[in-house]
Design a protein around this motif. Structure first.
Motif, short mmCIF file in Angstrom:
data_model
loop_
_atom_site.label_atom_id
_atom_site.label_comp_id
_atom_site.label_asym_id
_atom_site.label_seq_id
_atom_site.Cartn_x
_atom_site.Cartn_y
_atom_site.Cartn_z
N TYR A 125 0.77 -1.29 0.20
CA TYR A 125 0.09 -0.03 0.02
C TYR A 125 0.84 1.33 -0.16
N GLY A 126 2.25 1.03 -0.12
CA GLY A 126 3.18 2.27 -0.24
C GLY A 126 3.27 2.82 1.30
N PHE A 127 2.75 1.99 2.38
CA PHE A 127 2.86 2.49 3.56
C PHE A 127 3.62 1.74 4.67
N ASN A 128 4.76 0.95 4.25
CA ASN A 128 5.66 0.56 5.04
C ASN A 128 6.67 1.52 5.63
N ASP A 129 6.81 1.19 7.09
CA ASP A 129 7.45 1.96 8.02
C ASP A 129 7.19 3.47 7.98
N ASN A 130 5.80 3.78 7.99
CA ASN A 130 5.28 5.19 7.65
C ASN A 130 4.33 5.58 8.62
N ALA A 131 3.93 4.77 9.75
CA ALA A 131 2.58 5.14 10.58
C ALA A 131 3.21 6.04 11.75
N ASP A 132 2.32 7.08 12.03
CA ASP A 132 2.80 7.78 13.33
C ASP A 132 1.71 8.07 14.20
N SER A 133 0.29 7.64 13.64
CA SER A 133 -0.89 7.63 14.76
C SER A 133 -1.88 6.52 14.09
N PHE A 134 -2.58 6.32 15.25
CA PHE A 134 -3.79 5.42 14.72
C PHE A 134 -5.18 5.74 15.56
N TYR A 135 -6.13 5.31 14.84
CA TYR A 135 -7.69 5.41 15.26
C TYR A 135 -8.32 4.36 15.08
N SER A 136 -8.94 3.52 16.19
CA SER A 136 -9.69 2.35 16.20
C SER A 136 -11.01 2.60 16.64
N SER A 137 -12.27 2.23 16.00
CA SER A 137 -13.47 2.05 16.18
C SER A 137 -14.21 0.65 16.45
N TYR A 138 -13.06 -0.13 16.20
CA TYR A 138 -13.25 -1.70 16.27
C TYR A 138 -13.43 -2.26 17.77
N GLY A 139 -14.41 -3.23 17.83
CA GLY A 139 -14.84 -3.67 19.05
C GLY A 139 -13.71 -4.71 19.68
N ASN A 140 -12.84 -5.18 19.04
CA ASN A 140 -11.74 -5.98 19.28
C ASN A 140 -10.22 -5.26 19.17
N ASP A 141 -9.43 -6.08 19.78
CA ASP A 141 -7.97 -5.26 19.81
C ASP A 141 -7.52 -5.49 18.31
N SER A 142 -6.48 -4.81 17.98
CA SER A 142 -5.72 -4.98 16.70
C SER A 142 -4.58 -4.89 16.99
N ALA A 143 -3.52 -5.14 15.97
CA ALA A 143 -2.08 -4.74 16.38
C ALA A 143 -1.17 -4.76 15.03
N TRP A 144 -0.11 -3.87 15.30
CA TRP A 144 0.65 -3.91 14.11
C TRP A 144 1.99 -4.41 14.26
N TRP A 145 2.71 -4.76 13.61
CA TRP A 145 4.18 -5.51 13.61
C TRP A 145 5.28 -4.70 12.85
N THR A 146 6.34 -4.77 13.39
CA THR A 146 7.43 -3.99 12.66
C THR A 146 8.05 -4.66 11.74
N ASP A 147 7.52 -5.92 11.28
CA ASP A 147 8.22 -6.70 10.10
C ASP A 147 6.72 -7.11 9.45
N ALA A 148 6.95 -7.54 8.13
CA ALA A 148 5.97 -8.17 7.36
C ALA A 148 5.51 -9.28 7.87
N ASN A 149 4.35 -9.85 7.49
CA ASN A 149 3.90 -11.22 7.90
C ASN A 149 3.68 -11.50 9.27
N TYR A 150 3.31 -10.23 9.88
CA TYR A 150 2.98 -10.43 11.39
C TYR A 150 4.13 -10.85 12.13
N THR A 151 5.38 -10.66 11.85
CA THR A 151 6.72 -10.70 12.89
C THR A 151 7.24 -9.61 13.14
N GLY A 152 8.33 -9.90 13.98
CA GLY A 152 8.91 -8.75 14.69
C GLY A 152 8.06 -8.27 15.96
#
Length: 124
Positions: A63-90
């Motif tokens: 998505y042209g978005f690797n190593d670019n996030a600086d804020s987040f917003y969640s309206s989701y009813g469950n937890d979410s996560a991001w990882w430092t590496d691709a494929n949910y690793t790191g």
């Protein structure tokens, strides 16, 4: 006199910050159940979203978005996560249900490489 004072306070509230805007979702993430990562602090600079149909992104680089996030917003009813590496690793960083972070810490800034919605509000 009391009526005038009440109307005056209401008008002042509208001018200063607006009524109901404190908990309003940032632009682009108004849909309930979404989790949005933003390129810049304060939910600005473009975004990538985990939606009702896109619940995981294994390579934010797609998505042209690797190593670019600086804020987040969640309206989701469950937890979410991001990882430092691709494929949910790191290193995993949790985004708890119905929370937001308008400015990532120095250690987290520009580190997200994959992201996923999790299965429960206590997954993290």
């Amino acid at each position: 006199m009391r009526k005038k004072l009440t109307l005056g306070l209401f008008a002042a509230a509208l001018i200063v910050g607006g009524v109901g805007t404190a908990n309003a979702a940032p632009l682009g993430c108004e849909t309930s159940g979404w989790v949005c990562l933003y390129r810049d602090d304060d939910y600005k600079g473009g975004q990538v979203s985990l939606t009702n149909s896109t619940t995981a992104i294994s390579h934010l680089s797609s998505y042209g978005f690797n190593d670019n996030a600086d804020s987040f917003y969640s309206s989701y009813g469950n937890d979410s996560a991001w990882w430092t590496d691709a494929n949910y690793t790191g290193r995993r960083v949790c985004m708890h249900s119905h929370t937001s972070n308008r400015s990532f810490s120095f250690a987290d800034s520009d580190e997200a490489s994959s992201a996923r919605k999790l299965d429960s509000p206590t997954s993290c």
